[in-house]
Scaffold this active site. Structure first.
Site, PDB file in Angstrom:
ATOM      1  N   CYS A  71      55.200  42.917  31.819  1.00 36.70           N
ATOM      2  CA  CYS A  71      54.016  42.589  31.015  1.00 36.70           C
ATOM      3  C   CYS A  71      53.190  43.848  30.750  1.00 36.70           C
ATOM      4  O   CYS A  71      53.378  44.889  31.384  1.00 36.70           O
ATOM      5  CB  CYS A  71      53.181  41.505  31.705  1.00 36.70           C
ATOM      6  SG  CYS A  71      51.946  42.091  32.854  1.00 36.70           S
ATOM      7  N   ASP A  79      38.530  48.934  29.532  1.00 40.05           N
ATOM      8  CA  ASP A  79      39.032  48.021  28.502  1.00 40.05           C
ATOM      9  C   ASP A  79      39.098  48.759  27.156  1.00 40.05           C
ATOM     10  O   ASP A  79      38.192  49.526  26.802  1.00 40.05           O
ATOM     11  CB  ASP A  79      38.113  46.798  28.391  1.00 40.05           C
ATOM     12  CG  ASP A  79      38.761  45.656  27.633  1.00 40.05           C
ATOM     13  OD1 ASP A  79      39.077  44.627  28.271  1.00 40.05           O
ATOM     14  OD2 ASP A  79      38.961  45.789  26.403  1.00 40.05           O
ATOM     15  N   ASN A  86      39.168  35.290  32.825  1.00 36.73           N
ATOM     16  CA  ASN A  86      39.547  34.219  31.911  1.00 36.73           C
ATOM     17  C   ASN A  86      40.893  33.674  32.361  1.00 36.73           C
ATOM     18  O   ASN A  86      41.787  34.451  32.723  1.00 36.73           O
ATOM     19  CB  ASN A  86      39.631  34.744  30.473  1.00 36.73           C
ATOM     20  CG  ASN A  86      38.284  35.222  29.966  1.00 36.73           C
ATOM     21  OD1 ASN A  86      37.256  34.622  30.253  1.00 36.73           O
ATOM     22  ND2 ASN A  86      38.282  36.321  29.224  1.00 36.73           N
ATOM     23  N   HIS A  98      43.351  39.497  35.722  1.00 34.98           N
ATOM     24  CA  HIS A  98      42.442  40.648  35.612  1.00 34.98           C
ATOM     25  C   HIS A  98      41.009  40.174  35.681  1.00 34.98           C
ATOM     26  O   HIS A  98      40.696  39.054  35.261  1.00 34.98           O
ATOM     27  CB  HIS A  98      42.682  41.431  34.315  1.00 34.98           C
ATOM     28  CG  HIS A  98      42.689  40.599  33.078  1.00 34.98           C
ATOM     29  ND1 HIS A  98      43.767  39.830  32.698  1.00 34.98           N
ATOM     30  CD2 HIS A  98      41.746  40.388  32.127  1.00 34.98           C
ATOM     31  CE1 HIS A  98      43.495  39.195  31.579  1.00 34.98           C
ATOM     32  NE2 HIS A  98      42.249  39.507  31.208  1.00 34.98           N
TER      33      HIS A  98
HETATM   34  P1  AMP Z   1      41.454  38.483  28.383  1.00 33.90           P
HETATM   35  O1  AMP Z   1      41.111  38.095  26.979  1.00 33.90           O
HETATM   36  O2  AMP Z   1      40.505  37.966  29.419  1.00 33.90           O
HETATM   37  O3  AMP Z   1      42.900  38.173  28.703  1.00 33.90           O
HETATM   38  O4  AMP Z   1      41.277  40.054  28.458  1.00 33.90           O
HETATM   39  C1  AMP Z   1      42.269  40.953  28.109  1.00 33.90           C
HETATM   40  C2  AMP Z   1      41.577  42.251  27.905  1.00 33.90           C
HETATM   41  O5  AMP Z   1      42.544  43.266  27.887  1.00 33.90           O
HETATM   42  C3  AMP Z   1      40.796  42.347  26.592  1.00 33.90           C
HETATM   43  O6  AMP Z   1      39.427  42.600  26.866  1.00 33.90           O
HETATM   44  C4  AMP Z   1      41.468  43.498  25.855  1.00 33.90           C
HETATM   45  O7  AMP Z   1      40.573  44.295  25.126  1.00 33.90           O
HETATM   46  C5  AMP Z   1      42.095  44.262  27.013  1.00 33.90           C
HETATM   47  N1  AMP Z   1      43.250  45.083  26.661  1.00 33.90           N
HETATM   48  C6  AMP Z   1      44.339  44.716  25.954  1.00 33.90           C
HETATM   49  N2  AMP Z   1      45.212  45.730  25.859  1.00 33.90           N
HETATM   50  C7  AMP Z   1      44.663  46.773  26.526  1.00 33.90           C
HETATM   51  C8  AMP Z   1      45.067  48.104  26.792  1.00 33.90           C
HETATM   52  N3  AMP Z   1      46.258  48.595  26.352  1.00 33.90           N
HETATM   53  N4  AMP Z   1      44.242  48.910  27.500  1.00 33.90           N
HETATM   54  C9  AMP Z   1      43.060  48.448  27.932  1.00 33.90           C
HETATM   55  N5  AMP Z   1      42.622  47.186  27.743  1.00 33.90           N
HETATM   56  C10 AMP Z   1      43.404  46.359  27.040  1.00 33.90           C
END
Ligand code: AMP
Length: 112
Positions: free
Chosen positions: A3, A29, A85, A98
């Site tokens: 993943c 993030d 979430n 996370h």
């Molecule tokens: P969620 O919506 O709670 O699953 O959060 C996923 C988070 O991962 C979001 O805030 C995205 O902006 C963040 N995200 C996705 N891809 C990356 C990445 N390559 N590096 C850093 N953050 C990421």
């Protein structure tokens, strides 16, 4: 294929690391929702909070032990918010547990 967040832990996908130990990886993030927006993830894959068990909960404990250190390193001296979430209704977009660490300003009181 592993993943997205497992690949970040392995260094296959670049990230801006803020903290790492045996159990925890923390990085900024990519789409910040606050002046400081860090994600803390377990180094062992688990899909979400719904996958936490007595066998893997040490990873969650270690994340919460790391949070004060990460918050301090990021200058969050006036408080912060920690969110996870979970699943479809929780609007989880990355299926690796996370915790969002948010701060750097007064955050809105409402959830939605
Ligand atoms: P969620 O919506 O709670 O699953 O959060 C996923 C988070 O991962 C979001 O805030 C995205 O902006 C963040 N995200 C996705 N891809 C990356 C990445 N390559 N590096 C850093 N953050 C990421």
């Amino acid at each position: 294929m592993a993943c997205l967040f497992c690949r970040i832990i392995e260094g296959e996908i670049p990230s801006k690391k803020v903290y790492e130990d045996e159990y925890v990886y923390a990085f900024y993030d990519i789409a910040p929702m606050a002046p400081v927006h860090v994600l803390l993830i377990p180094k062992q894959h688990m899909d979400s909070a719904d996958a936490v068990t007595a066998e893997n909960s040490v990873y969650v404990a270690k994340i919460f032990e790391a949070i004060p250190t990460v918050a301090k390193a990021c200058g969050l001296v006036n408080g912060y918010r920690v969110i996870t979430n979970c699943g479809e209704d929780g609007c989880q977009s990355v299926k690796h547990l996370h915790f969002h660490l948010l701060g750097g300003k007064k955050l809105p009181e409402t959830l939605a």
